[in-house]
Design a protein around this motif. Structure first.
Motif, PDB file in Angstrom:
ATOM      1  N   SER A   1      49.882  43.416  75.869  1.00  0.00           N
ATOM      2  CA  SER A   1      48.770  42.668  75.287  1.00  0.00           C
ATOM      3  C   SER A   1      47.575  43.577  75.055  1.00  0.00           C
ATOM      4  N   GLY A   2      47.404  44.602  75.877  1.00  0.00           N
ATOM      5  CA  GLY A   2      46.327  45.552  75.670  1.00  0.00           C
ATOM      6  C   GLY A   2      46.549  46.400  74.439  1.00  0.00           C
TER       7      GLY A   2
ATOM      8  N   GLU B   1      45.187  48.085  68.831  1.00  0.00           N
ATOM      9  CA  GLU B   1      45.589  48.236  67.420  1.00  0.00           C
ATOM     10  C   GLU B   1      44.642  47.499  66.485  1.00  0.00           C
ATOM     11  N   SER B   2      44.231  46.306  66.885  1.00  0.00           N
ATOM     12  CA  SER B   2      43.313  45.545  66.029  1.00  0.00           C
ATOM     13  C   SER B   2      41.947  46.220  65.945  1.00  0.00           C
ATOM     14  N   LEU B   3      41.495  46.845  67.026  1.00  0.00           N
ATOM     15  CA  LEU B   3      40.221  47.546  67.014  1.00  0.00           C
ATOM     16  C   LEU B   3      40.299  48.835  66.196  1.00  0.00           C
TER      17      LEU B   3
END
Length: 55
Positions: free
Chosen positions: A45-46, A51-53
């Motif tokens: 989940s981290g 990846e989104s950041l």
């Protein structure tokens, strides 16, 4: 209250293997398995957040 159950861990399950020993080993296995699962899920989940950041 626990003094009533002092003979329960000494119950022989198989040979020299007692109920108390089996209970202790199962607790250790459960602890290691839950720590491993928590580590893999938190890493997964981290990674999605990283990846989104990065995008």
């Amino acid at each position: 209250m626990l003094s009533c159950f002092t003979d329960v861990p000494a119950v022989s399950v198989y040979g020299h293997l007692t109920l108390g020993l089996v209970w202790g080993v199962l607790q250790c296995v459960l602890f290691v398995a839950s720590a491993w699962r928590y580590e893999t899920r938190s890493t997964r989940s981290g990674d999605l957040i990283e990846e989104s950041l990065a995008r």
